[in-house]
Each structure stands twice: as structure tokens, then as C-alpha cells.
Design a protein around this motif. Structure first.
Motif, PDB file in Angstrom:
ATOM      1  N   GLN A 122     -24.104  35.687   9.649  1.00  0.00           N
ATOM      2  CA  GLN A 122     -23.350  35.053   9.320  1.00  0.00           C
ATOM      3  C   GLN A 122     -22.215  34.638   9.438  1.00  0.00           C
ATOM      4  O   GLN A 122     -21.644  33.856   9.726  1.00  0.00           O
ATOM      5  N   LEU A 123     -21.823  36.014  10.532  1.00  0.00           N
ATOM      6  CA  LEU A 123     -20.570  35.345  11.099  1.00  0.00           C
ATOM      7  C   LEU A 123     -20.737  34.958  12.588  1.00  0.00           C
ATOM      8  O   LEU A 123     -19.835  33.875  12.375  1.00  0.00           O
ATOM      9  N   ALA A 124     -21.823  35.061  13.578  1.00  0.00           N
ATOM     10  CA  ALA A 124     -22.654  33.930  14.356  1.00  0.00           C
ATOM     11  C   ALA A 124     -21.905  32.017  13.913  1.00  0.00           C
ATOM     12  O   ALA A 124     -21.569  31.486  14.293  1.00  0.00           O
ATOM     13  N   ILE A 125     -22.671  32.183  12.476  1.00  0.00           N
ATOM     14  CA  ILE A 125     -23.050  30.973  12.001  1.00  0.00           C
ATOM     15  C   ILE A 125     -21.972  30.572  11.634  1.00  0.00           C
ATOM     16  O   ILE A 125     -21.418  28.789  12.087  1.00  0.00           O
ATOM     17  N   ILE A 126     -20.549  31.286  10.765  1.00  0.00           N
ATOM     18  CA  ILE A 126     -19.616  30.764  10.305  1.00  0.00           C
ATOM     19  C   ILE A 126     -18.503  30.377  11.625  1.00  0.00           C
ATOM     20  O   ILE A 126     -18.394  29.365  11.923  1.00  0.00           O
ATOM     21  N   LEU A 127     -18.385  31.099  13.342  1.00  0.00           N
ATOM     22  CA  LEU A 127     -18.114  31.015  13.879  1.00  0.00           C
ATOM     23  C   LEU A 127     -18.350  29.719  14.966  1.00  0.00           C
ATOM     24  O   LEU A 127     -18.058  29.533  15.990  1.00  0.00           O
ATOM     25  N   ALA A 128     -20.116  29.070  14.849  1.00  0.00           N
ATOM     26  CA  ALA A 128     -20.258  28.242  15.310  1.00  0.00           C
ATOM     27  C   ALA A 128     -19.635  26.723  14.802  1.00  0.00           C
ATOM     28  O   ALA A 128     -19.607  25.927  15.926  1.00  0.00           O
ATOM     29  N   GLN A 129     -18.928  27.127  13.456  1.00  0.00           N
ATOM     30  CA  GLN A 129     -18.025  26.204  12.689  1.00  0.00           C
ATOM     31  C   GLN A 129     -17.130  25.813  13.273  1.00  0.00           C
ATOM     32  O   GLN A 129     -16.602  24.794  13.560  1.00  0.00           O
ATOM     33  N   GLN A 130     -16.566  26.671  13.298  1.00  0.00           N
ATOM     34  CA  GLN A 130     -14.473  26.827  14.080  1.00  0.00           C
ATOM     35  C   GLN A 130     -14.304  28.335  13.906  1.00  0.00           C
ATOM     36  O   GLN A 130     -14.828  29.096  13.766  1.00  0.00           O
ATOM     37  N   GLU A 131     -13.448  27.865  15.247  1.00  0.00           N
ATOM     38  CA  GLU A 131     -13.172  29.426  15.844  1.00  0.00           C
ATOM     39  C   GLU A 131     -12.464  29.565  14.567  1.00  0.00           C
ATOM     40  O   GLU A 131     -11.895  29.257  13.490  1.00  0.00           O
ATOM     41  N   MET A 132     -12.369  30.870  14.732  1.00  0.00           N
ATOM     42  CA  MET A 132     -11.296  31.433  13.191  1.00  0.00           C
ATOM     43  C   MET A 132     -10.991  32.975  13.847  1.00  0.00           C
ATOM     44  O   MET A 132     -11.502  33.765  14.592  1.00  0.00           O
ATOM     45  N   CYS A 133      -9.945  33.890  13.058  1.00  0.00           N
ATOM     46  CA  CYS A 133      -9.823  34.616  12.850  1.00  0.00           C
ATOM     47  C   CYS A 133      -9.712  35.980  12.560  1.00  0.00           C
ATOM     48  O   CYS A 133     -10.593  35.904  12.005  1.00  0.00           O
ATOM     49  N   VAL A 134      -9.494  37.316  12.187  1.00  0.00           N
ATOM     50  CA  VAL A 134     -10.648  38.288  11.631  1.00  0.00           C
ATOM     51  C   VAL A 134      -9.840  38.762  10.209  1.00  0.00           C
ATOM     52  O   VAL A 134     -11.357  38.764   9.655  1.00  0.00           O
ATOM     53  N   THR A 135      -8.510  38.070  10.272  1.00  0.00           N
ATOM     54  CA  THR A 135      -8.254  38.148   8.516  1.00  0.00           C
ATOM     55  C   THR A 135      -9.370  37.173   7.579  1.00  0.00           C
ATOM     56  O   THR A 135      -9.404  37.367   6.965  1.00  0.00           O
ATOM     57  N   GLN A 136      -8.902  36.269   8.544  1.00  0.00           N
ATOM     58  CA  GLN A 136      -9.704  35.189   7.612  1.00  0.00           C
ATOM     59  C   GLN A 136     -10.985  34.824   7.190  1.00  0.00           C
ATOM     60  O   GLN A 136     -11.680  34.824   6.763  1.00  0.00           O
TER      61      GLN A 136
ATOM     62  N   ASP B  75     -23.324  26.626  23.207  1.00  0.00           N
ATOM     63  CA  ASP B  75     -23.774  25.764  22.225  1.00  0.00           C
ATOM     64  C   ASP B  75     -25.431  26.434  22.741  1.00  0.00           C
ATOM     65  O   ASP B  75     -26.142  26.471  21.964  1.00  0.00           O
ATOM     66  N   HIS B  76     -25.356  27.298  24.304  1.00  0.00           N
ATOM     67  CA  HIS B  76     -26.424  27.770  23.925  1.00  0.00           C
ATOM     68  C   HIS B  76     -27.339  28.911  22.455  1.00  0.00           C
ATOM     69  O   HIS B  76     -27.962  28.551  22.061  1.00  0.00           O
ATOM     70  N   ILE B  77     -26.362  29.651  22.716  1.00  0.00           N
ATOM     71  CA  ILE B  77     -26.034  30.545  21.911  1.00  0.00           C
ATOM     72  C   ILE B  77     -26.586  29.545  19.793  1.00  0.00           C
ATOM     73  O   ILE B  77     -27.174  30.133  19.099  1.00  0.00           O
ATOM     74  N   ALA B  78     -25.884  28.428  20.125  1.00  0.00           N
ATOM     75  CA  ALA B  78     -25.750  27.755  18.745  1.00  0.00           C
ATOM     76  C   ALA B  78     -27.484  27.257  18.239  1.00  0.00           C
ATOM     77  O   ALA B  78     -27.622  27.717  17.769  1.00  0.00           O
ATOM     78  N   GLN B  79     -27.793  26.581  19.698  1.00  0.00           N
ATOM     79  CA  GLN B  79     -28.929  26.024  19.634  1.00  0.00           C
ATOM     80  C   GLN B  79     -29.863  27.277  19.227  1.00  0.00           C
ATOM     81  O   GLN B  79     -31.124  27.419  18.709  1.00  0.00           O
ATOM     82  N   LEU B  80     -30.326  28.247  19.665  1.00  0.00           N
ATOM     83  CA  LEU B  80     -30.648  29.546  19.742  1.00  0.00           C
ATOM     84  C   LEU B  80     -30.919  30.235  18.108  1.00  0.00           C
ATOM     85  O   LEU B  80     -31.814  30.629  17.068  1.00  0.00           O
ATOM     86  N   ILE B  81     -29.795  29.445  17.215  1.00  0.00           N
ATOM     87  CA  ILE B  81     -29.497  29.761  15.779  1.00  0.00           C
ATOM     88  C   ILE B  81     -30.008  28.746  15.332  1.00  0.00           C
ATOM     89  O   ILE B  81     -30.652  29.380  14.467  1.00  0.00           O
ATOM     90  N   ARG B  82     -29.888  27.657  15.444  1.00  0.00           N
ATOM     91  CA  ARG B  82     -30.191  26.480  14.621  1.00  0.00           C
ATOM     92  C   ARG B  82     -32.156  27.208  14.650  1.00  0.00           C
ATOM     93  O   ARG B  82     -32.289  26.666  13.586  1.00  0.00           O
ATOM     94  N   ASN B  83     -32.673  27.568  16.247  1.00  0.00           N
ATOM     95  CA  ASN B  83     -34.194  27.503  15.732  1.00  0.00           C
ATOM     96  C   ASN B  83     -34.496  28.271  15.315  1.00  0.00           C
ATOM     97  O   ASN B  83     -35.648  28.240  15.045  1.00  0.00           O
ATOM     98  N   ALA B  84     -34.140  29.456  15.464  1.00  0.00           N
ATOM     99  CA  ALA B  84     -34.257  30.514  13.768  1.00  0.00           C
ATOM    100  C   ALA B  84     -34.281  30.473  12.841  1.00  0.00           C
ATOM    101  O   ALA B  84     -34.614  30.577  12.668  1.00  0.00           O
ATOM    102  N   VAL B  85     -32.948  29.428  12.470  1.00  0.00           N
ATOM    103  CA  VAL B  85     -32.763  28.811  10.858  1.00  0.00           C
ATOM    104  C   VAL B  85     -33.799  27.993  10.775  1.00  0.00           C
ATOM    105  O   VAL B  85     -34.619  28.370   9.186  1.00  0.00           O
ATOM    106  N   GLU B  86     -34.393  27.540  11.586  1.00  0.00           N
ATOM    107  CA  GLU B  86     -35.480  26.205  11.098  1.00  0.00           C
ATOM    108  C   GLU B  86     -37.042  26.715  11.236  1.00  0.00           C
ATOM    109  O   GLU B  86     -37.298  26.951  10.074  1.00  0.00           O
ATOM    110  N   HIS B  87     -36.440  27.829  11.966  1.00  0.00           N
ATOM    111  CA  HIS B  87     -38.443  28.975  11.551  1.00  0.00           C
ATOM    112  C   HIS B  87     -38.492  29.553  10.320  1.00  0.00           C
ATOM    113  O   HIS B  87     -39.501  29.262  10.022  1.00  0.00           O
TER     114      HIS B  87
END
Lengths: 114, 114
Positions: free
Chosen positions: A43-57, A98-110
Motif C-alpha cells: 500500500q505504501l509503495a503504491i501511494i509513493l508511486a503516485q507522489q512523494e510524501m513524508c512519513v507523517t503524511q 519506474d522499474h518498480i512501478a511497472q512491477l507493481i502494475r503487473n502484479a495488480v493487473e494479474h
DNA sequence: AATTCAATTAAACAATTGCTGAATTGATGA
DNA sequence: TCATCAATTCAGCAATTGTTTAATTGAATT
């Protein structure tokens, strides 16, 4: 009656044809998968794929404690899934590449095909 | 002196802009990652990406017990990473689709960059 | 220097996971 | 039907993992 074909691997002595995937690659790749293999971390990775964010956020958004978030990020960072930069009191995280973003997209797709 | 910019998320009340990734997707995608997130299971998947193989063959090749292999395959199958077909006494497994092969290639590639 | 806020670290605990050996199921051939 | 081989299932155990609360570190402001 004609018997079914024998198992091809009855030539048990000759394993030359099938090289084992090298152990180090398996271990490091598995570590990458394992890091993403936990819903709250993914979940964190997916959020951070959308935008940079600090820990408190992040803690606010997913409604969890700072230590939890911090530890999850630590693991994601160890696998080079996210990177961090400090800006004053805050530490901002984002997806490494983007390597990782692609990996996540593939997994969610599958996963969606179920 | 000019103070550093405040953390953007001090507007803590407004989380509308960042939709949470839906929970079901996270869980199922994470389950897929988790299945591949163990060296011995990933090893099986990599082998089966190269060729179809029965359980006994796999056990010989990776030098492990049948129950271990069988349990790993069961988990991989549950996540639709591999498929199986019976042929007489033997059950043959192979990778489900290229989708997964791509996923594994990406991960190994990323891991190799370390 | 002292205070405050963000983030990390540490230690203890609970839950999950993977492995082992034994028992069971499925399928073929005698 | 009985015997045999492949594969799966089961139950108990050991190891790993994620969470929680408290303590600590880091940075900025007064």
C-alpha cells in the motif's frame, strides 16, 4: 494397451540440461518480492508511486502509527523500492524508479484477473 | 533566515486528493508477491518458466523432499503462478503465463542492479 | 542550551510461516 | 484385489515476521 509415456526425468543422473537459477539471484529477487508481499507495505509503495510524501503524511493517510510506517519504509528502502531525502524535520519518500512501478502494475493487473 | 517550506500535508483534514489504493487489490497483489517472495518457491517458478516438469523431477533437481516441493507448488498454484496437469502417475507443472515470466524477469533484473 | 516536533530504533510479544515425518489419496500394473 | 509409485495432506515443531510501547536520535526554533 499402450502405456503412457514415462516421466522424462527418469534420466535422473543427467541434470546438465537444466541449470539451476543461481542462488544469489534467487535470494535477492525473492527479497524484493517479499518486501512487496505484505499488504500494508505494498500500500505504501503504491501511494509513493503516485507522489512523494513524508512519513507523517503517510501515517495520517493510512491511519497507522509512525513507528509502523517507519519500519515498513525501512524495509522498502533496503530493497531499493523507495528512496528518501530529508528536508528539515521531514523525511520524504518516493518510489525509486519506474522499474518498480511497472512491477507493481503487473502484479495488480494479474491479481485483478481472478 | 528563510525557513524551509512546511510539510505539504499539514492540511491534514483534506485527504481527498490521495485516494487509497483499494484494499482488495492490495491484498491479492501482495499475496502474489508473497508467493514469489521465498527463495525456494521463486526457484521453482524460475525453473518452471523454462520448462514443464513433474514434482519428482523438481525434487531431484533442487534436492529436496516431495512434501516440501508439493506444498510450495500448492501455494504457487493458489496464486495462479503455475498450472498443473496430471498424466498418469505424474503431475506436471508449468508457469501459468508470460505475465508472470515478465514479472520474474523484472525482479531478477532489478535485483541484479545491486 | 533548552524545547519541540519528526523520525528512527529497540525490546518484548503475538501471529504467521515453512519444514519434517507419518499417514493418505490417486492411478497404474501385476 | 493387491502392490507399487507419485503426489498430496496432516499435525507438530522451529523459525521468522509484524506490531506495540517506550526510548532515542536528528533538526530547527526560541
Amino acid at each position: 494397451m499402450q502405456s503412457l509415456p514415462e516421466c522424462q526425468a527418469d534420466d535422473h543422473e543427467d541434470n546438465r540440461a537444466i541449470p539451476l537459477p543461481d542462488e544469489i539471484s534467487c535470494n535477492t529477487a525473492a527479497a524484493l518480492f517479499r518486501a512487496l508481499g505484505e499488504p500494508s507495505r505494498l500500500q505504501l509503495a503504491i501511494i509513493l508511486a503516485q507522489q512523494e510524501m513524508c512519513v507523517t503524511q503517510l501515517a495520517k493517510i493510512v491511519n497507522d502509527s509512525l513507528p509502523s510506517i517507519s519500519q515498513r519504509l525501512k524495509l522498502l528502502k533496503a530493497e531499493r523500492i523507495v528512496t528518501s531525502r530529508r528536508e528539515g524535520k521531514h523525511v520524504f519518500y518516493k518510489l525509486d524508479d519506474d522499474h518498480i512501478a511497472q512491477l507493481i502494475r503487473n502484479a495488480v493487473e494479474h491479481a485483478g484477473e481472478k
